[in-house]
Design an enzyme around this catalytic site. Structure first.
Site, PDB file in Angstrom:
ATOM      1  N   ASP A  94       8.859  15.900  81.769  1.00 11.58           N
ATOM      2  CA  ASP A  94       8.490  16.621  82.983  1.00 11.58           C
ATOM      3  C   ASP A  94       7.356  17.577  82.666  1.00 11.58           C
ATOM      4  O   ASP A  94       7.215  18.037  81.522  1.00 11.58           O
ATOM      5  CB  ASP A  94       9.690  17.416  83.520  1.00 11.58           C
TER       6      ASP A  94
ATOM      7  N   ASP B 110       9.086  11.717  89.768  1.00 17.21           N
ATOM      8  CA  ASP B 110       9.960  12.498  90.651  1.00 17.21           C
ATOM      9  C   ASP B 110       9.282  12.740  91.997  1.00 17.21           C
ATOM     10  O   ASP B 110       9.922  12.646  93.049  1.00 17.21           O
ATOM     11  CB  ASP B 110      10.306  13.851  90.020  1.00 17.21           C
TER      12      ASP B 110
END
Length: 162
Positions: A113, A132
């Site tokens: 991330d 995401d």
């Protein structure tokens, strides 16, 4: 066109993750827009939004992801030609993002991330990635489909069946 969306999401996601892993140390941040947006390398070994869904069991998360992506893909291949374009786009975004995060879980045991909105720390404290974002946009497009087009599609299909 929808297969290209899946491939584009997957390619962009994996390329950005490659750049982050290659150029950042875990936890390292770079300010993009002061007080609003940072790039922060984070290794997420949990599920969506840092939740510990499925008890944080990575093998189970991988299995559930494979089953869900398989079901979406089968649906897409079997019925996709007949469906409204918003439904196709939503499925393509969700599948592309799901595959991107699945690759990370299988390859690394965590998801890379990096997108860190810091403007509202009391409301939003999650670091996420391109996959995401694609999944969230896909879900939003799916909601648009359900609210605005699903009823029309069902009526049209009933009319065709008569």
């Amino acid at each position: 066109m929808y297969y290209l969306i899946v491939l584009a999401v997957l390619a962009i996601d994996q390329f950005v993750k490659f750049l982050i892993v290659k150029n950042f140390d875990v936890g390292e941040s770079m300010t993009v827009i002061k007080g609003i947006l940072e790039i922060t390398y984070y290794q997420n070994n949990q599920s969506a939004l840092g939740l510990r869904l499925l008890g944080g069991n990575m093998s189970l998360m991988i299995l559930v992801t494979v089953v869900l992506l398989g079901a979406l893909s089968v649906y897409f291949f079997k019925f996709g030609k007949k469906e409204h374009f918003t439904l196709k786009i939503s499925i393509a975004l969700i599948v592309g993002g799901g595959i991107g995060n699945l690759i990370d879980r299988v390859a690394y045991g965590y998801v890379v991330d990096m997108i860190n909105f810091v403007a509202f720390p009391k409301i939003w404290h999650y670091i996420f990635n391109v996959a995401d974002a694609a999944i969230c946009v896909g879900c939003a497009v799916l909601l648009i489909y359900v609210v605005f087009f699903d009823k029309d599609d069902k009526q049209e299909k009933r009319s065709e069946g008569k």
